[in-house]
Write an enzyme that holds these catalytic residues in place. Structure first.
Site, PDB file in Angstrom:
ATOM      1  N   THR A 140      -1.037  28.016  32.757  1.00 11.09           N
ATOM      2  CA  THR A 140      -1.761  29.250  33.038  1.00 11.09           C
ATOM      3  C   THR A 140      -1.740  29.566  34.530  1.00 11.09           C
ATOM      4  OG1 THR A 140      -4.006  30.158  33.213  1.00 11.09           O
ATOM      5  CG2 THR A 140      -3.868  27.830  32.789  1.00 11.09           C
ATOM      6  N   SER A 175     -12.099  26.085  35.792  1.00  9.17           N
ATOM      7  CA  SER A 175     -12.861  25.599  34.628  1.00  9.17           C
ATOM      8  C   SER A 175     -12.245  24.274  34.181  1.00  9.17           C
ATOM      9  CB  SER A 175     -12.792  26.599  33.468  1.00  9.17           C
ATOM     10  OG  SER A 175     -11.511  26.534  32.859  1.00  9.17           O
ATOM     11  N   TYR A 177     -11.133  23.727  31.292  1.00  2.00           N
ATOM     12  CA  TYR A 177      -9.918  24.096  30.553  1.00  2.00           C
ATOM     13  C   TYR A 177      -8.734  24.233  31.511  1.00  2.00           C
ATOM     14  CZ  TYR A 177      -6.445  27.583  29.289  1.00  2.00           C
ATOM     15  OH  TYR A 177      -5.255  28.249  29.145  1.00  2.00           O
ATOM     16  N   HIS A 178      -8.936  25.020  32.589  1.00  2.00           N
ATOM     17  CA  HIS A 178      -7.827  25.218  33.529  1.00  2.00           C
ATOM     18  C   HIS A 178      -7.398  23.882  34.149  1.00  2.00           C
ATOM     19  CE1 HIS A 178      -9.372  29.461  33.402  1.00  2.00           C
ATOM     20  NE2 HIS A 178      -8.080  29.675  33.332  1.00  2.00           N
ATOM     21  N   LYS A 181      -4.894  21.997  32.139  1.00  2.00           N
ATOM     22  CA  LYS A 181      -3.509  22.469  32.314  1.00  2.00           C
ATOM     23  C   LYS A 181      -2.887  21.863  33.573  1.00  2.00           C
ATOM     24  CE  LYS A 181      -3.208  25.683  28.999  1.00  2.00           C
ATOM     25  NZ  LYS A 181      -2.260  25.602  27.886  1.00  2.00           N
TER      26      LYS A 181
HETATM   27  N1  LIG Z   1      -4.066  34.062  25.272  1.00  2.00           N
HETATM   28  C1  LIG Z   1      -3.909  34.138  26.583  1.00  2.00           C
HETATM   29  O1  LIG Z   1      -4.239  35.146  27.227  1.00  2.00           O
HETATM   30  C2  LIG Z   1      -3.305  32.980  27.329  1.00  2.00           C
HETATM   31  C3  LIG Z   1      -3.143  33.078  28.724  1.00  2.00           C
HETATM   32  C4  LIG Z   1      -2.561  32.020  29.429  1.00  2.00           C
HETATM   33  C5  LIG Z   1      -2.154  30.873  28.753  1.00  2.00           C
HETATM   34  N2  LIG Z   1      -2.335  30.789  27.405  1.00  2.00           N
HETATM   35  C6  LIG Z   1      -1.896  29.547  26.730  1.00  2.00           C
HETATM   36  O2  LIG Z   1      -1.044  29.879  25.653  1.00  2.00           O
HETATM   37  C7  LIG Z   1      -1.260  28.958  24.567  1.00  2.00           C
HETATM   38  C8  LIG Z   1      -1.578  29.741  23.286  1.00  2.00           C
HETATM   39  O3  LIG Z   1      -2.708  30.570  23.503  1.00  2.00           O
HETATM   40  P1  LIG Z   1      -3.333  31.395  22.309  1.00  2.00           P
HETATM   41  O4  LIG Z   1      -4.100  32.500  22.926  1.00  2.00           O
HETATM   42  O5  LIG Z   1      -2.292  31.686  21.300  1.00  2.00           O
HETATM   43  O6  LIG Z   1      -4.395  30.321  21.740  1.00  2.00           O
HETATM   44  P2  LIG Z   1      -4.849  30.040  20.235  1.00  2.00           P
HETATM   45  O7  LIG Z   1      -6.067  29.195  20.312  1.00  2.00           O
HETATM   46  O8  LIG Z   1      -4.918  31.299  19.446  1.00  2.00           O
HETATM   47  O9  LIG Z   1      -3.627  29.165  19.678  1.00  2.00           O
HETATM   48  C9  LIG Z   1      -3.485  27.780  19.902  1.00  2.00           C
HETATM   49  C10 LIG Z   1      -3.174  27.119  18.578  1.00  2.00           C
HETATM   50  O10 LIG Z   1      -2.985  25.722  18.793  1.00  2.00           O
HETATM   51  C11 LIG Z   1      -3.640  24.992  17.764  1.00  2.00           C
HETATM   52  N3  LIG Z   1      -3.996  23.681  18.327  1.00  2.00           N
HETATM   53  C12 LIG Z   1      -4.830  23.399  19.354  1.00  2.00           C
HETATM   54  N4  LIG Z   1      -4.908  22.072  19.554  1.00  2.00           N
HETATM   55  C13 LIG Z   1      -4.081  21.490  18.650  1.00  2.00           C
HETATM   56  C14 LIG Z   1      -3.726  20.138  18.367  1.00  2.00           C
HETATM   57  N5  LIG Z   1      -4.268  19.119  19.038  1.00  2.00           N
HETATM   58  N6  LIG Z   1      -2.830  19.896  17.379  1.00  2.00           N
HETATM   59  C15 LIG Z   1      -2.284  20.917  16.671  1.00  2.00           C
HETATM   60  N7  LIG Z   1      -2.595  22.225  16.889  1.00  2.00           N
HETATM   61  C16 LIG Z   1      -3.482  22.508  17.872  1.00  2.00           C
HETATM   62  C17 LIG Z   1      -4.855  25.852  17.413  1.00  2.00           C
HETATM   63  O11 LIG Z   1      -5.347  25.615  16.117  1.00  2.00           O
HETATM   64  C18 LIG Z   1      -4.317  27.265  17.572  1.00  2.00           C
HETATM   65  O12 LIG Z   1      -3.832  27.805  16.346  1.00  2.00           O
HETATM   66  C19 LIG Z   1      -2.392  28.035  24.999  1.00  2.00           C
HETATM   67  O13 LIG Z   1      -1.838  26.838  25.506  1.00  2.00           O
HETATM   68  C20 LIG Z   1      -3.069  28.814  26.106  1.00  2.00           C
HETATM   69  O14 LIG Z   1      -3.713  27.965  27.025  1.00  2.00           O
HETATM   70  C21 LIG Z   1      -2.892  31.813  26.682  1.00  2.00           C
END
Ligand SMILES: NC(=O)c1ccc[n+]([C@@H]2O[C@H](COP(=O)([O-])OP(=O)(O)OC[C@H]3O[C@@H](n4cnc5c(N)ncnc54)[C@H](O)[C@@H]3O)[C@@H](O)[C@H]2O)c1
Length: 390
Positions: A140, A175, A177-178, A181
């Site tokens: 991120t 955070s 969370y961050h 990463k």
């Molecule tokens: N959505 C955003 O704006 C955004 C921005 C920057 C980075 N990201 C990164 O992109 C990625 C996807 O984001 P998203 O918005 O689709 O999130 P999301 O939560 O909708 O999707 C993540 C998926 O991973 C699965 N998951 C989590 N931990 C798991 C584990 N231990 N084993 C198996 N499955 C697991 C969850 O069930 C979920 O379906 C993440 O890594 C997030 O940090 C997202």
């Protein structure tokens, strides 16, 4: 596609499948569990994974294989690689909400264990099974924080006491969370150095939008749309507020500036990274966003695009962050590979508003107010006992 049931993973899986890649999706459904825990739901109804996969086969004639399991279970990671034999892995599977990680100790610990251990298991599974697998991992832009100098793509040249080196860019995340990463990034960089693995860390900005060419082919293929204060991303949340006549709630002064991108560009960026893999031993970082906006600018854009009356309201910022700051981040590497961005304009906001309008009767206004306070070590959610709470 790890995390293939999520907001971004599912549309990316369909995009890659339609473009001729052989795709498997992996998930443990913890994202759906967080909704149960907090008593909220995706604004757009989403089908369960098996139904999604069946519908995709029917609509496209293409097969996507589903694997159910948890990356924190190392045996699952190993079996997965043995069964599917991937050339590349796209890793979306992490707990991705900053507020969720800041609820209390249990949620901070859960987030870091889930994210850091899951990724570490994967690094070991790749190193033991097949070191030629290219790992494309979602990081991120929030890893960098908001320094008072330009942000580079992963690395910065530093001259110190007359000597010069290119070093990882300093990280000041906002955070737990961050921070997870940042820990992943260090582990990945190290694994590339010691085992010669090939990896791309996509430091992604905040994503907006919901529809892609594939998810609109059938309602069962729709991706989730989060607008609640814990999982909702800012532009999607403002669109919901505009449609239901709620003031657009800007945290603090609203000068917080972030890199943003359209969901369709996430799909394109991931494919570009896959088609142009990192070399053996290479750990590279792409800053995956297309434009930067302040929170207040975004609220003003939604207010201008919405045909009805809207009001912008400044609420106390529940986070600890700079409300006004310098922000200039490099993002040329994906453009150099051929990314043609969808820039944010009134057209995109109108199409988002239309999605919200179709599902406006599903909006739960109580889900919008922020509940998680960064300054406290424990916040009370409106729901009862949840995951890991004691
Ligand atoms: N959505 C955003 O704006 C955004 C921005 C920057 C980075 N990201 C990164 O992109 C990625 C996807 O984001 P998203 O918005 O689709 O999130 P999301 O939560 O909708 O999707 C993540 C998926 O991973 C699965 N998951 C989590 N931990 C798991 C584990 N231990 N084993 C198996 N499955 C697991 C969850 O069930 C979920 O379906 C993440 O890594 C997030 O940090 C997202």
């Amino acid at each position: 596609m790890l995390g293939g049931d999520g907001y971004l993973g599912w549309p990316t899986a369909l995009h890659l499948s339609r473009r001729g890649h052989d795709v498997g999706v992996v998930d443990n459904f913890c994202r759906r569990q967080y909704d149960f825990e907090m008593g909220v739901d995706s604004l757009v109804p989403i089908a369960h994974l098996q139904r999604r996969v069946r519908r995709w086969a029917e609509v496209s004639g293409l097969q996507v294989e589903a694997f159910v399991g948890d990356l924190t279970d190392h045996r699952f990671c190993e079996t997965l690689l043995e069964r599917f034999e991937p050339e590349a892995i796209v890793h979306f599977a992490e707990q991705r909400s900053a507020p969720y990680s800041m609820i209390d100790r249990a949620h901070a610990v859960y987030t870091q264990v889930n994210n850091v251990v899951g990724t570490l298991n994967l690094l070991y599974a790749i190193a033991e099974r097949d070191r030629s697998i290219h790992l494309v991992k979602l990081g991120t832009m929030g890893e960098y924080g908001t320094p008072n100098i330009d942000i580079e793509e992963g690395f910065i040249e530093i001259t110190h006491k007359g000597r010069t080196d290119v070093l990882p860019y300093p990280k000041q995340p906002g955070s737990f969370y961050h921070l997870s990463k940042v820990h992943d990034s260090h582990n990945m960089h190290f694994a590339c150095r010691i085992w010669g693995l090939a990896m791309t860390d996509l430091n992604q900005g905040v994503v907006y939008g919901q529809e892609t060419d594939e998810t609109t082919m059938h309602p069962d293929l729709a991706s989730r749309f989060d607008y609640d204060a814990v999982f909702g991303t800012v532009l999607n949340r403002f669109c919901v507020q505009a449609v239901v006549g709620h003031p657009l709630s800007v945290y603090g002064k609203g000068g917080q500036t972030r890199g943003m991108l359209d969901i369709r560009d996430t799909l394109a960026c991931v494919e570009l990274a896959l088609l142009n893999p990192a070399a053996p031993g290479e750990y590279r970082v792409f800053n995956q966003f297309t434009e930067s906006f302040s929170v207040l600018e975004m609220a003003e854009m939604v207010a201008a695009a919405y045909p009805g009356a809207t009001r912008i309201e400044h609420v106390e910022d529940p986070r600890v962050e700079k409300e006004e700051h310098y922000y200039r981040a490099a993002h040329t590497k994906l453009l150099d590979l051929g990314l043609v961005p969808h820039l944010l304009g009134a057209g995109t906001i109108h199409s988002l508003l239309a999605v919200v309008d179709r599902h406006r009767d599903r909006v739960d206004l109580q889900a919008i107010a922020p509940t998680v306070q960064w300054r406290k070590t424990a916040s009370t959610l409106k729901t009862s006992v949840g995951l890991g709470q004691e």
